[in-house]
Design a protein around this motif. Structure first.
Motif, PDB file in Angstrom:
ATOM      1  N   GLU A  73       0.837  -1.123   0.021  1.00 56.88           N
ATOM      2  CA  GLU A  73      -0.200  -0.046  -0.055  1.00 56.88           C
ATOM      3  C   GLU A  73       0.965   1.290   0.104  1.00 56.88           C
ATOM      4  O   GLU A  73       0.456   2.307  -0.581  1.00 56.88           O
ATOM      5  CB  GLU A  73      -0.838  -0.041   1.219  1.00 56.88           C
ATOM      6  N   ARG A  74       1.948   1.279   0.765  1.00 58.45           N
ATOM      7  CA  ARG A  74       2.496   2.420   0.968  1.00 58.45           C
ATOM      8  C   ARG A  74       3.566   2.575  -0.422  1.00 58.45           C
ATOM      9  O   ARG A  74       3.788   3.874  -0.909  1.00 58.45           O
ATOM     10  CB  ARG A  74       3.812   2.189   2.008  1.00 58.45           C
ATOM     11  N   GLU A  77       1.343   4.359  -2.781  1.00 55.66           N
ATOM     12  CA  GLU A  77       1.365   5.673  -2.375  1.00 55.66           C
ATOM     13  C   GLU A  77       2.627   6.422  -3.107  1.00 55.66           C
ATOM     14  O   GLU A  77       2.572   7.561  -3.814  1.00 55.66           O
ATOM     15  CB  GLU A  77       1.383   6.051  -1.029  1.00 55.66           C
ATOM     16  N   THR A  78       3.609   5.651  -3.012  1.00 56.02           N
ATOM     17  CA  THR A  78       4.946   6.309  -3.633  1.00 56.02           C
ATOM     18  C   THR A  78       4.810   6.368  -5.137  1.00 56.02           C
ATOM     19  O   THR A  78       5.296   7.374  -5.712  1.00 56.02           O
ATOM     20  CB  THR A  78       6.071   5.365  -3.243  1.00 56.02           C
ATOM     21  N   MET A  81       2.435   9.090  -6.074  1.00 54.25           N
ATOM     22  CA  MET A  81       2.877  10.515  -6.114  1.00 54.25           C
ATOM     23  C   MET A  81       3.799  10.799  -7.064  1.00 54.25           C
ATOM     24  O   MET A  81       3.669  11.777  -7.789  1.00 54.25           O
ATOM     25  CB  MET A  81       3.763  10.534  -4.641  1.00 54.25           C
ATOM     26  N   PRO A 141       1.018  12.140   1.563  1.00 53.45           N
ATOM     27  CA  PRO A 141       1.487  12.012   0.003  1.00 53.45           C
ATOM     28  C   PRO A 141       1.250  13.385  -0.721  1.00 53.45           C
ATOM     29  O   PRO A 141       1.903  13.502  -1.740  1.00 53.45           O
ATOM     30  CB  PRO A 141       0.682  10.996  -0.567  1.00 53.45           C
ATOM     31  N   GLY A 222       4.805  10.591   3.345  1.00 52.97           N
ATOM     32  CA  GLY A 222       4.111   9.633   2.978  1.00 52.97           C
ATOM     33  C   GLY A 222       4.846   8.745   2.089  1.00 52.97           C
ATOM     34  O   GLY A 222       6.106   8.844   1.677  1.00 52.97           O
ATOM     35  N   GLY A 223       4.189   7.474   1.773  1.00 53.21           N
ATOM     36  CA  GLY A 223       4.797   6.652   0.660  1.00 53.21           C
ATOM     37  C   GLY A 223       5.519   5.401   1.495  1.00 53.21           C
ATOM     38  O   GLY A 223       5.647   5.520   2.787  1.00 53.21           O
TER      39      GLY A 223
END
Length: 266
Positions: A73-74, A77-78, A81, A141, A222-223
């Motif tokens: 999930e992270r 996000e990366t 972004m 993010p 985030g990420g």
């Protein structure tokens, strides 16, 4: 011809040439000596630290797979972004590149201000921009998207402008000779020829930004970088190297996909 070759060899072996070469080597040695000093390079410390690295690597096995859904999930996000930031940057870069191209800019008086703005954006890393936007819009993010977009805007527009300045303006002048406005000629005559290389450059920056955004979580953007920082703070090496392995896998896959797409475009 042999006499000319002998004269050329004699010129290369002349005392003045040897003195210039010696002076260049001395200056280079001095520059690297200063860099070595200011960078505080210490090979003894490196030799002492390598066993620690080996100890950390030993602690990293087995990898932590229980939190793999969270890491995925992270990582999503990366990648989000990077994709959003790169897309926004590319859309902003195209009109700015037209202003910053000496051969086609419709407003010559804005050429240098546009170049200065791009230099400023390129000179500030996305990491620094993200840090500033964390203070402005809060953790998460979104700050990373803004940081990536601003830095990539300057970098991509500079490359776009260089491509435009190096392109032939024959089709542009041909369309202009029919009475078409400058912007019309740019849109219909110049940009279609440059579109493949501009898209290839955008793909490169997207790939680069995926790698760069993995560390933005260190400043709260985030990420996957957020989990990376948490693992480092807790000295949880098994978790840390699991995240690093995931980053390497994703970046490698994206590199292959991006390379394939660039070959199709060029």
């Amino acid at each position: 011809m042999q006499a000319a070759l002998q004269r050329q060899l004699a010129a290369r072996a002349s005392p003045a040439r040897r003195l210039r070469l010696a002076a260049i080597l001395i200056v280079l040695a001095a520059v690297y000596g200063l860099c070595w000093r200011y960078a505080q390079v210490d090979l003894f410390k490196l030799a002492q630290g390598l066993p620690k690295l080996g100890h950390w690597l030993a602690q990293a096995w087995p990898l932590t797979l229980a939190e793999l859904p969270l890491f995925a999930e992270r990582m999503g996000e990366t990648m989000a972004m990077a994709l959003l930031g790169t897309t926004v940057a590319a859309l902003l870069a195209l009109p700015m590149a037209v202003l910053a191209s000496r051969n086609i800019t419709p407003f010559p008086q804005l050429y240098y201000p546009a170049r200065w703005l791009l230099n400023g954006l390129r000179g500030i890393d996305s990491f620094v921009f993200a840090l500033l936007f964390v203070a402005a819009v809060g953790l998460g993010p979104f700050a990373g998207v803004l940081g990536i977009a601003l830095h990539t805007w300057g970098s991509a527009a500079k490359l776009f402008a260089d491509h435009i300045e190096n392109a032939g303006t024959g089709p542009l002048e041909a369309v202009r000779s029919t009475g078409a406005a400058r912007m019309t000629a740019i849109v219909y005559a110049l940009l279609p020829d440059l579109l493949p290389v501009l898209l290839s450059t955008t793909l490169f920056w997207w790939e680069f930004n995926v790698r760069a955004s993995t560390v933005l979580g260190v400043v709260g953007a985030g990420g996957i970088g957020l989990e990376l920082k948490n693992s480092m703070d807790l000295l949880d090496f098994s978790r840390l190297f699991t995240i690093i392995a995931l980053i390497l896998i994703v970046v490698t896959l994206l590199d292959q996909i991006s390379g394939w797409l660039r070959k199709k475009l060029v």
